[in-house]
Design a protein around this motif. Structure first.
Motif, PDB file in Angstrom:
ATOM      1  N   ARG A  93      75.108  19.594  17.494  1.00 38.53           N
ATOM      2  CA  ARG A  93      74.861  18.302  16.862  1.00 38.53           C
ATOM      3  C   ARG A  93      76.179  17.753  16.332  1.00 38.53           C
ATOM      4  NH1 ARG A  93      71.371  16.827  11.396  1.00 38.53           N
ATOM      5  NH2 ARG A  93      71.919  14.595  11.403  1.00 38.53           N
ATOM      6  N   PRO A  94      76.738  16.734  16.990  1.00 42.94           N
ATOM      7  CA  PRO A  94      77.965  16.130  16.483  1.00 42.94           C
ATOM      8  C   PRO A  94      77.724  15.462  15.135  1.00 42.94           C
ATOM      9  CG  PRO A  94      77.525  15.467  18.753  1.00 42.94           C
ATOM     10  CD  PRO A  94      76.267  16.105  18.228  1.00 42.94           C
ATOM     11  N   SER A  95      78.757  15.275  14.376  1.00 47.11           N
ATOM     12  CA  SER A  95      78.623  14.713  13.038  1.00 47.11           C
ATOM     13  C   SER A  95      78.244  13.238  13.056  1.00 47.11           C
ATOM     14  CB  SER A  95      79.918  14.901  12.260  1.00 47.11           C
ATOM     15  OG  SER A  95      80.979  14.247  12.923  1.00 47.11           O
ATOM     16  N   TYR A  96      78.464  12.566  14.200  1.00 47.98           N
ATOM     17  CA  TYR A  96      78.281  11.121  14.227  1.00 47.98           C
ATOM     18  C   TYR A  96      76.911  10.685  14.748  1.00 47.98           C
ATOM     19  CZ  TYR A  96      79.569  11.863  19.120  1.00 47.98           C
ATOM     20  OH  TYR A  96      79.634  12.322  20.409  1.00 47.98           O
ATOM     21  N   ILE A  97      76.056  11.645  15.161  1.00 50.83           N
ATOM     22  CA  ILE A  97      74.720  11.289  15.621  1.00 50.83           C
ATOM     23  C   ILE A  97      73.714  12.281  15.049  1.00 50.83           C
ATOM     24  CG2 ILE A  97      75.462  10.158  17.746  1.00 50.83           C
ATOM     25  CD1 ILE A  97      74.773  12.721  19.240  1.00 50.83           C
ATOM     26  N   SER A  98      72.435  11.939  15.156  1.00 51.47           N
ATOM     27  CA  SER A  98      71.387  12.761  14.550  1.00 51.47           C
ATOM     28  C   SER A  98      70.706  13.696  15.541  1.00 51.47           C
ATOM     29  CB  SER A  98      70.338  11.858  13.900  1.00 51.47           C
ATOM     30  OG  SER A  98      69.753  11.013  14.887  1.00 51.47           O
ATOM     31  N   THR A  99      71.186  13.708  16.773  1.00 50.23           N
ATOM     32  CA  THR A  99      70.568  14.562  17.780  1.00 50.23           C
ATOM     33  C   THR A  99      71.572  15.583  18.317  1.00 50.23           C
ATOM     34  OG1 THR A  99      71.117  12.979  19.525  1.00 50.23           O
ATOM     35  CG2 THR A  99      68.958  12.761  18.478  1.00 50.23           C
ATOM     36  N   PHE A 100      71.040  16.595  18.976  1.00 51.82           N
ATOM     37  CA  PHE A 100      71.878  17.609  19.587  1.00 51.82           C
ATOM     38  C   PHE A 100      72.266  17.171  20.999  1.00 51.82           C
ATOM     39  CE2 PHE A 100      71.916  21.303  16.800  1.00 51.82           C
ATOM     40  CZ  PHE A 100      70.960  20.929  15.871  1.00 51.82           C
ATOM     41  N   ARG A 101      73.445  17.596  21.412  1.00 47.73           N
ATOM     42  CA  ARG A 101      73.913  17.299  22.756  1.00 47.73           C
ATOM     43  C   ARG A 101      74.376  18.587  23.421  1.00 47.73           C
ATOM     44  NH1 ARG A 101      77.961  12.298  23.001  1.00 47.73           N
ATOM     45  NH2 ARG A 101      77.593  12.713  25.198  1.00 47.73           N
ATOM     46  N   ASP A 102      74.397  18.559  24.742  1.00 44.87           N
ATOM     47  CA  ASP A 102      74.786  19.712  25.540  1.00 44.87           C
ATOM     48  C   ASP A 102      76.274  19.625  25.866  1.00 44.87           C
ATOM     49  OD1 ASP A 102      73.862  21.122  28.729  1.00 44.87           O
ATOM     50  OD2 ASP A 102      73.864  22.069  26.762  1.00 44.87           O
ATOM     51  N   TYR A 103      77.023  20.688  25.539  1.00 44.89           N
ATOM     52  CA  TYR A 103      78.456  20.705  25.792  1.00 44.89           C
ATOM     53  C   TYR A 103      78.820  21.875  26.696  1.00 44.89           C
ATOM     54  CZ  TYR A 103      79.053  17.217  22.145  1.00 44.89           C
ATOM     55  OH  TYR A 103      78.988  16.069  21.402  1.00 44.89           O
ATOM     56  N   TRP A 104      79.884  21.662  27.481  1.00 44.03           N
ATOM     57  CA  TRP A 104      80.367  22.673  28.413  1.00 44.03           C
ATOM     58  C   TRP A 104      81.856  22.911  28.215  1.00 44.03           C
ATOM     59  CZ3 TRP A 104      77.171  25.297  31.735  1.00 44.03           C
ATOM     60  CH2 TRP A 104      75.890  24.777  31.916  1.00 44.03           C
ATOM     61  N   GLY A 105      82.258  24.157  28.408  1.00 42.68           N
ATOM     62  CA  GLY A 105      83.662  24.473  28.454  1.00 42.68           C
ATOM     63  C   GLY A 105      84.238  24.129  29.816  1.00 42.68           C
ATOM     64  N   GLN A 106      85.536  24.341  29.959  1.00 42.54           N
ATOM     65  CA  GLN A 106      86.226  23.957  31.192  1.00 42.54           C
ATOM     66  C   GLN A 106      86.064  24.990  32.300  1.00 42.54           C
ATOM     67  OE1 GLN A 106      87.634  25.266  28.560  1.00 42.54           O
ATOM     68  NE2 GLN A 106      89.169  26.760  29.262  1.00 42.54           N
ATOM     69  N   GLY A 107      85.606  26.171  31.937  1.00 43.05           N
ATOM     70  CA  GLY A 107      85.417  27.232  32.916  1.00 43.05           C
ATOM     71  C   GLY A 107      86.600  28.183  32.951  1.00 43.05           C
ATOM     72  N   THR A 108      86.303  29.446  33.182  1.00 44.69           N
ATOM     73  CA  THR A 108      87.341  30.458  33.307  1.00 44.69           C
ATOM     74  C   THR A 108      86.978  31.384  34.467  1.00 44.69           C
ATOM     75  OG1 THR A 108      88.616  32.156  32.127  1.00 44.69           O
ATOM     76  CG2 THR A 108      86.263  32.021  31.622  1.00 44.69           C
ATOM     77  N   GLN A 109      87.968  31.721  35.263  1.00 47.47           N
ATOM     78  CA  GLN A 109      87.736  32.506  36.470  1.00 47.47           C
ATOM     79  C   GLN A 109      87.696  33.991  36.154  1.00 47.47           C
ATOM     80  OE1 GLN A 109      87.318  31.440  39.864  1.00 47.47           O
ATOM     81  NE2 GLN A 109      86.811  33.611  40.159  1.00 47.47           N
ATOM     82  N   ALA A 110      86.689  34.651  36.673  1.00 48.36           N
ATOM     83  CA  ALA A 110      86.617  36.109  36.623  1.00 48.36           C
ATOM     84  C   ALA A 110      86.498  36.608  38.054  1.00 48.36           C
ATOM     85  CB  ALA A 110      85.421  36.567  35.792  1.00 48.36           C
ATOM     86  N   THR A 111      87.419  37.483  38.444  1.00 50.55           N
ATOM     87  CA  THR A 111      87.443  37.999  39.809  1.00 50.55           C
ATOM     88  C   THR A 111      87.382  39.511  39.785  1.00 50.55           C
ATOM     89  OG1 THR A 111      88.784  36.114  40.527  1.00 50.55           O
ATOM     90  CG2 THR A 111      88.707  38.040  41.981  1.00 50.55           C
ATOM     91  N   VAL A 112      86.433  40.061  40.528  1.00 46.53           N
ATOM     92  CA  VAL A 112      86.262  41.506  40.611  1.00 46.53           C
ATOM     93  C   VAL A 112      86.644  41.930  42.019  1.00 46.53           C
ATOM     94  CG1 VAL A 112      84.692  43.429  40.286  1.00 46.53           C
ATOM     95  CG2 VAL A 112      84.376  41.329  38.955  1.00 46.53           C
ATOM     96  N   SER A 113      87.663  42.744  42.115  1.00 45.59           N
ATOM     97  CA  SER A 113      88.152  43.162  43.433  1.00 45.59           C
ATOM     98  C   SER A 113      87.654  44.545  43.776  1.00 45.59           C
ATOM     99  CB  SER A 113      89.676  43.151  43.449  1.00 45.59           C
ATOM    100  OG  SER A 113      90.184  44.141  42.580  1.00 45.59           O
ATOM    101  N   SER A 114      87.396  44.740  45.043  1.00 49.64           N
ATOM    102  CA  SER A 114      86.933  46.045  45.514  1.00 49.64           C
ATOM    103  C   SER A 114      88.068  46.790  46.209  1.00 49.64           C
ATOM    104  CB  SER A 114      85.756  45.862  46.478  1.00 49.64           C
ATOM    105  OG  SER A 114      86.124  45.004  47.533  1.00 49.64           O
TER     106      SER A 114
END
Length: 121
Positions: free
Chosen positions: A100-121
């Motif tokens: 819930r941002p401070s400037y509105i009365s409702t909740f909003r959905d936020y996303w990060g920029q993403g981070t790569q995880a690589t598992v090698s065999s």
């Protein structure tokens, strides 16, 4: 402006571990659920784990017993500890939060920029 900033990820061998962290910053009043999603090449984004503000958790079947989600409400952070990693865990991992941002009365959905995880065999 509310932001989710991720850290962690990287390259690890099969059976190894990685820890992802995500911090919410900006001007907001409250955070409900926080979670992690992932998207592998050519696949849709999928839920990995989610944690409520009271600490309730839910995991995708594919990661149960291997991944652990946690949060620190005082620091507005969420983490994902990933153990016993498999090649199929390779993906871009995204932090998500219902804020819930401070400037509105409702909740909003936020996303990060993403981070790569690589598992090698």
């Amino acid at each position: 402006q509310v932001q989710l900033v991720e850290s962690g990820g990287g390259l690890v061998q099969v059976g190894g571990s990685l820890r992802l962290s995500c911090a919410a910053s900006g001007s907001f009043l409250s955070i409900n659920a926080m979670g992690w999603y992932r998207q592998a090449p050519g696949k849709q984004r999928e839920l990995v784990a989610i944690i409520t503000s009271s600490g309730g958790t839910n995991y995708a079947d594919s990661v149960k017993g291997r991944f652990t989600i946690s949060r620190d409400n005082a620091k507005n952070t969420v983490a994902l500890q990933m153990n016993s990693l498999k090649p199929e865990d390779t993906a871009v991992y995204y932090c998500n939060a219902d804020i819930r941002p401070s400037y509105i009365s409702t909740f909003r959905d936020y996303w990060g920029q993403g981070t790569q995880a690589t598992v090698s065999s």
